[in-house]
Write an enzyme that holds these catalytic residues in place. Structure first.
Site, PDB file in Angstrom:
ATOM      1  N   SER A  11       3.387  -2.169  10.410  1.00  0.00           N
ATOM      2  CA  SER A  11       4.850  -2.127  10.497  1.00  0.00           C
ATOM      3  C   SER A  11       5.515  -3.480  10.224  1.00  0.00           C
ATOM      4  CB  SER A  11       5.284  -1.585  11.859  1.00  0.00           C
ATOM      5  OG  SER A  11       4.740  -0.305  12.055  1.00  0.00           O
ATOM      6  N   GLY A  24       2.719  -1.037   4.373  1.00  0.00           N
ATOM      7  CA  GLY A  24       2.787   0.374   4.013  1.00  0.00           C
ATOM      8  C   GLY A  24       4.234   0.792   3.793  1.00  0.00           C
ATOM      9  N   GLY A  25       4.858   1.313   4.845  1.00  0.00           N
ATOM     10  CA  GLY A  25       6.209   1.880   4.756  1.00  0.00           C
ATOM     11  C   GLY A  25       7.219   1.041   3.984  1.00  0.00           C
ATOM     12  N   GLU A  35      -5.443  -4.990  10.871  1.00  0.00           N
ATOM     13  CA  GLU A  35      -4.490  -3.889  10.992  1.00  0.00           C
ATOM     14  C   GLU A  35      -4.751  -3.111  12.274  1.00  0.00           C
ATOM     15  OE1 GLU A  35      -2.524  -2.960   7.050  1.00  0.00           O
ATOM     16  OE2 GLU A  35      -4.090  -1.486   7.355  1.00  0.00           O
ATOM     17  N   GLU A  57      -6.748   4.567   8.047  1.00  0.00           N
ATOM     18  CA  GLU A  57      -6.541   5.996   7.747  1.00  0.00           C
ATOM     19  C   GLU A  57      -7.811   6.600   7.151  1.00  0.00           C
ATOM     20  OE1 GLU A  57      -2.935   5.408   5.551  1.00  0.00           O
ATOM     21  OE2 GLU A  57      -1.905   4.940   7.429  1.00  0.00           O
ATOM     22  N   GLY A 109       2.562   2.077  10.849  1.00  0.00           N
ATOM     23  CA  GLY A 109       3.568   3.137  10.721  1.00  0.00           C
ATOM     24  C   GLY A 109       4.139   3.539  12.074  1.00  0.00           C
ATOM     25  N   ASN A 120       0.868  -1.181   0.000  1.00  0.00           N
ATOM     26  CA  ASN A 120       0.000   0.000   0.000  1.00  0.00           C
ATOM     27  C   ASN A 120       0.909   1.236   0.000  1.00  0.00           C
ATOM     28  OD1 ASN A 120      -1.805   2.044   0.486  1.00  0.00           O
ATOM     29  ND2 ASN A 120      -2.232   1.452   2.611  1.00  0.00           N
ATOM     30  N   TRP A 121       1.024   1.863  -1.175  1.00  0.00           N
ATOM     31  CA  TRP A 121       1.950   3.005  -1.285  1.00  0.00           C
ATOM     32  C   TRP A 121       1.371   4.283  -0.682  1.00  0.00           C
ATOM     33  CZ3 TRP A 121       4.121   2.627  -7.030  1.00  0.00           C
ATOM     34  CH2 TRP A 121       4.806   1.411  -7.169  1.00  0.00           C
ATOM     35  N   LYS A 122       0.116   4.223  -0.247  1.00  0.00           N
ATOM     36  CA  LYS A 122      -0.555   5.399   0.336  1.00  0.00           C
ATOM     37  C   LYS A 122      -0.381   6.610  -0.592  1.00  0.00           C
ATOM     38  CE  LYS A 122       0.338   3.492   4.859  1.00  0.00           C
ATOM     39  NZ  LYS A 122       0.155   3.653   6.272  1.00  0.00           N
ATOM     40  N   HIS A 141      -9.514   0.939   5.221  1.00  0.00           N
ATOM     41  CA  HIS A 141      -8.210   1.187   5.842  1.00  0.00           C
ATOM     42  C   HIS A 141      -8.399   2.153   7.011  1.00  0.00           C
ATOM     43  CE1 HIS A 141      -4.072   2.436   6.464  1.00  0.00           C
ATOM     44  NE2 HIS A 141      -3.716   1.356   5.804  1.00  0.00           N
TER      45      HIS A 141
HETATM   46  C1  PEP Z   1      -0.766   0.088   6.002  1.00  0.00           C
HETATM   47  O1  PEP Z   1      -0.730   1.170   5.463  1.00  0.00           O
HETATM   48  O2  PEP Z   1      -1.733  -0.644   5.777  1.00  0.00           O
HETATM   49  C2  PEP Z   1       0.320  -0.327   6.882  1.00  0.00           C
HETATM   50  C3  PEP Z   1       0.237  -1.491   7.476  1.00  0.00           C
HETATM   51  O3  PEP Z   1       1.366   0.545   7.021  1.00  0.00           O
HETATM   52  P1  PEP Z   1       2.787   0.226   7.727  1.00  0.00           P
HETATM   53  O4  PEP Z   1       3.312  -1.043   7.124  1.00  0.00           O
HETATM   54  O5  PEP Z   1       3.639   1.419   7.385  1.00  0.00           O
HETATM   55  O6  PEP Z   1       2.532   0.087   9.179  1.00  0.00           O
END
Ligand code: PEP
Length: 270
Positions: free
Chosen positions: A218, A239-240, A171, A101, A177, A13-15, A99
């Site tokens: 993460s 994500g990251g 999640e 966010e 993050g 997930n590049w957000k 998600h």
């Molecule tokens: C996400 O955006 O779904 C996520 C899990 O981010 P991260 O890996 O950065 O925690």
């Protein structure tokens, strides 16, 4: 179905990150690094403006294209929104919905997410529905009740014949993050078991056993294998680390090697 027989999913997930050049470079590096591996399902979800260019790069590779959101209407006066048909036109197979966010920063309700889930599935997209509690909810022992609520409301009215195109992502909001708080493999396994049990109550045990549940929060190359080998953890939403091809590919490799080990143990046990 034993965990070894469920395919593992690794989703990036590049957000709201990358520009066109970076998106192109990142997608190419993932495709080149993947080779012909088919054991694990790998998906990249770039921002909307780069779906077309990333889609071109993924064409013919084993890597699928996904979107980070969709609007639950076929077309209409919905300024700024994107329909399922548009995503399918661009070659998207997957869409991430619910998600945290979008729930917490953009105020999406379970009812609105449910509308998206139903429309996206009905229109032919594969849905990755995210669920997860906040730190406060976990501290107040509300994790199970919250997961129950998000699943009950988020999956209301979903047709049983679309379930093979649905996966869930656990999640925990506090682990996304976040360098300070990580879910332990045991915490992930426990939450996945709660989710699978509730899913089974809604859709039946067979569908629950076939359901892939990814973990997100993460995930990095150094903790991926410990998560993937846990019962009921069928991959990761990342994500990251998905913004760095080397880290993302290392996580894919961890998923491949865990799958192989689990397949071998299932064969030995049979
Ligand atoms: C996400 O955006 O779904 C996520 C899990 O981010 P991260 O890996 O950065 O925690």
């Amino acid at each position: 179905m034993s965990p070894a027989l469920r395919q593992k999913f690794v989703v990036g997930n590049w957000k709201m990150y990358t520009n066109a050049a970076e998106a192109r470079q990142l997608a190419k590096a993932v495709v080149d690094g993947m080779g012909a591996e088919e054991r694990v399902s790998v998906t990249l979800c770039p921002p909307f403006p780069y779906l077309a260019l990333v889609g071109e790069i993924l064409k013919g590779s084993g890597v699928a294209l996904g979107a980070q959101n969709v609007y639950p209407e076929k077309e209409g006066a919905f300024t700024g929104e994107v329909s399922p048909t548009m995503l399918l036109d661009l070659g998207c197979k997957y869409v991430i919905l619910g998600h945290s966010e979008r729930r917490h920063k953009l105020g999406e309700s379970d009812a609105f997410i449910n509308q998206k889930v139903r429309v996206a599935l009905a229109d032919g997209l594969d849905v990755i529905l995210c669920v997860g509690e906040t730190l406060e909810q976990r501290k107040n022992n509300q994790t199970e009740a919250l997961l129950d609520q998000q699943l009950t409301l988020g999956l209301a009215g979903v047709s049983a014949d679309t379930l093979t195109r649905l996966s869930l992502a656990y999640e925990p909001v506090w682990a996304i993050g976040n360098l300070e708080h990580h879910a332990t493999p045991q915490q992930a396994q426990d939450a996945h078991a709660v989710i699978r049990r509730r899913f089974g109550q809604i859709f039946g045990e067979k569908s629950a056993q076939e359901l892939a549940i990814e973990y997100g929060g993460s995930v990095k190359p150094d903790n991926a294998a410990a998560l993937f080998c846990r019962d009921g953890v069928d991959g990761a939403l990342i994500g990251g680390a998905s913004l760095h091809a080397d880290q993302f590919l290392a996580i894919v490799r961890a998923a491949i090697s865990t799958s192989l080990t689990q397949e071998n143990s299932a064969k030995t046990a049979a």
